[in-house]
Design a protein around this motif. Structure first.
Motif, PDB file in Angstrom:
ATOM      1  N   VAL A  63       0.991  -1.032   0.043  1.00 52.02           N
ATOM      2  CA  VAL A  63       0.045   0.037  -0.179  1.00 52.02           C
ATOM      3  C   VAL A  63       1.043   1.144   0.062  1.00 52.02           C
ATOM      4  O   VAL A  63       0.265   2.183  -0.252  1.00 52.02           O
ATOM      5  CB  VAL A  63      -1.010   0.044   1.183  1.00 52.02           C
ATOM      6  CG1 VAL A  63      -2.066  -1.006   1.022  1.00 52.02           C
ATOM      7  CG2 VAL A  63      -0.159  -0.179   2.591  1.00 52.02           C
ATOM      8  N   ASN A  64       2.053   1.264   0.623  1.00 48.26           N
ATOM      9  CA  ASN A  64       3.018   2.376   0.547  1.00 48.26           C
ATOM     10  C   ASN A  64       3.671   2.553  -0.657  1.00 48.26           C
ATOM     11  O   ASN A  64       4.518   3.539  -0.714  1.00 48.26           O
ATOM     12  CB  ASN A  64       3.976   2.313   1.831  1.00 48.26           C
ATOM     13  CG  ASN A  64       4.749   1.206   1.617  1.00 48.26           C
ATOM     14  OD1 ASN A  64       4.503   0.423   1.095  1.00 48.26           O
ATOM     15  ND2 ASN A  64       5.862   1.239   2.522  1.00 48.26           N
ATOM     16  N   TRP A  65       3.454   1.903  -1.724  1.00 48.41           N
ATOM     17  CA  TRP A  65       4.399   2.132  -2.945  1.00 48.41           C
ATOM     18  C   TRP A  65       3.694   3.094  -3.979  1.00 48.41           C
ATOM     19  O   TRP A  65       2.403   3.155  -3.907  1.00 48.41           O
ATOM     20  CB  TRP A  65       4.505   0.623  -3.814  1.00 48.41           C
ATOM     21  CG  TRP A  65       5.321  -0.067  -3.348  1.00 48.41           C
ATOM     22  CD1 TRP A  65       5.986  -0.196  -2.087  1.00 48.41           C
ATOM     23  CD2 TRP A  65       5.996  -1.502  -3.958  1.00 48.41           C
ATOM     24  NE1 TRP A  65       6.817  -1.308  -2.004  1.00 48.41           N
ATOM     25  CE2 TRP A  65       6.915  -2.007  -3.077  1.00 48.41           C
ATOM     26  CE3 TRP A  65       5.708  -1.887  -5.337  1.00 48.41           C
ATOM     27  CZ2 TRP A  65       7.512  -3.277  -3.414  1.00 48.41           C
ATOM     28  CZ3 TRP A  65       6.285  -3.048  -5.340  1.00 48.41           C
ATOM     29  CH2 TRP A  65       7.348  -3.828  -4.581  1.00 48.41           C
ATOM     30  N   GLN A  66       4.301   3.563  -4.742  1.00 52.09           N
ATOM     31  CA  GLN A  66       3.935   4.732  -5.636  1.00 52.09           C
ATOM     32  C   GLN A  66       4.236   4.177  -7.130  1.00 52.09           C
ATOM     33  O   GLN A  66       5.272   3.774  -7.325  1.00 52.09           O
ATOM     34  CB  GLN A  66       4.474   5.998  -5.380  1.00 52.09           C
ATOM     35  CG  GLN A  66       4.063   6.676  -4.084  1.00 52.09           C
ATOM     36  CD  GLN A  66       2.460   6.989  -3.864  1.00 52.09           C
ATOM     37  OE1 GLN A  66       1.934   7.372  -5.086  1.00 52.09           O
ATOM     38  NE2 GLN A  66       1.910   6.780  -2.664  1.00 52.09           N
ATOM     39  N   LYS A  72       9.098   0.312  -4.845  1.00 47.40           N
ATOM     40  CA  LYS A  72       9.584   0.527  -3.348  1.00 47.40           C
ATOM     41  C   LYS A  72      10.381   1.640  -3.197  1.00 47.40           C
ATOM     42  O   LYS A  72      11.004   2.223  -3.881  1.00 47.40           O
ATOM     43  CB  LYS A  72      10.398  -0.513  -2.637  1.00 47.40           C
ATOM     44  CG  LYS A  72      10.218  -0.629  -1.134  1.00 47.40           C
ATOM     45  CD  LYS A  72      11.059  -1.943  -0.566  1.00 47.40           C
ATOM     46  CE  LYS A  72      10.800  -2.164   0.860  1.00 47.40           C
ATOM     47  NZ  LYS A  72      11.536  -3.239   1.188  1.00 47.40           N
ATOM     48  N   LYS A  73      10.060   2.418  -2.072  1.00 45.46           N
ATOM     49  CA  LYS A  73      10.594   4.098  -1.964  1.00 45.46           C
ATOM     50  C   LYS A  73      12.119   3.861  -1.646  1.00 45.46           C
ATOM     51  O   LYS A  73      12.943   4.528  -2.071  1.00 45.46           O
ATOM     52  CB  LYS A  73      10.090   4.773  -0.991  1.00 45.46           C
ATOM     53  CG  LYS A  73       8.848   5.300  -1.164  1.00 45.46           C
ATOM     54  CD  LYS A  73       8.201   6.201   0.041  1.00 45.46           C
ATOM     55  CE  LYS A  73       6.631   6.510  -0.494  1.00 45.46           C
ATOM     56  NZ  LYS A  73       6.169   7.455   0.549  1.00 45.46           N
TER      57      LYS A  73
END
Length: 214
Positions: free
Chosen positions: A113-116, A129-130
């Motif tokens: 969910v935290n990927w862009q 992944k950041k």
């Protein structure tokens, strides 16, 4: 028919084509939720309808030439840009996080969910992944010419072996109906790579203490 009447008829036909094009473009923009552009093009269509009536018997060929050039520019730049933005939004909405429940059910790596999204194109998108820590680092979703899922490629970074990069890649291929056709697993160490089984991939993740997300 004399030349003057023929020019008047030709002018009226050209203006009619221009006005119909503007209205069609306005309807299309409204359909992809670009309401400001839809209103703008509709007002232009009304304005040029009034101009066509005003010049009904005195064609303004200079204005018509300007309209043709402007429409050509609008078609190749603005409408193309809006189309690409619309396609990108559809891609994100249809094949992004919303598909995770189905991925989990089919045993396909999910998108955290935290990927862009880092890349968006006509035929695919890539989520990353950041940071560059160990584990699941990226997912590439690729579509076919009909914008159906063709394959997904997931990259996992492993601990370095000295100065050698090590990775596991999982590629899931889809049939035209949307079901999983096949899945391949590859282990890469530097310039060397080999096909491995799912069991071997699971063992590598267990040894590397990487949590499975498929």
């Amino acid at each position: 028919m004399d030349t003057t009447k023929l020019k008047i008829i030709l002018y009226r036909i050209c203006m009619g084509v221009v006005i119909i094009w503007l209205l069609a473009a306005a309807i299309w923009e409204y359909g992809i939720d670009n309401k400001f552009e839809a209103i703008f093009l509709s007002l232009f269509a009304l304005f040029f309808t009034w101009q066509a009536i005003k010049k009904w018997r005195r064609p303004d060929w200079g204005r018509l030439a300007f309209l043709v050039v402007w429409i050509g520019w609008l078609s190749f730049f603005n409408l193309r840009r809006d189309y690409n933005k619309h396609q990108n939004k559809l891609l994100l909405d249809k094949y992004g996080l919303v598909l995770n429940a189905k991925r989990a059910k089919l045993g396909i790596p999910v998108i955290p969910v935290n990927w862009q999204p880092q890349y968006l194109g006509d035929w695919g998108a890539e989520w990353r992944k950041k940071d560059s820590t160990i584990g699941h680092r990226s997912k590439l979703v690729f579509l076919d010419s009909l914008h159906r899922l063709k394959f997904e490629d997931d990259g996992y970074s492993l601990k370095h072996a000295g100065s050698v990069d090590r990775d596991v890649n999982i590629t899931t291929y889809f049939s035209k109906s949307g079901s999983v056709d096949s899945t391949s697993y590859r282990y890469e160490a530097g310039m060397n790579n080999k096909t491995i089984s799912r069991t071997q991939a699971d063992s590598i993740f267990m040894v590397e203490k990487i949590q499975k997300d498929y």
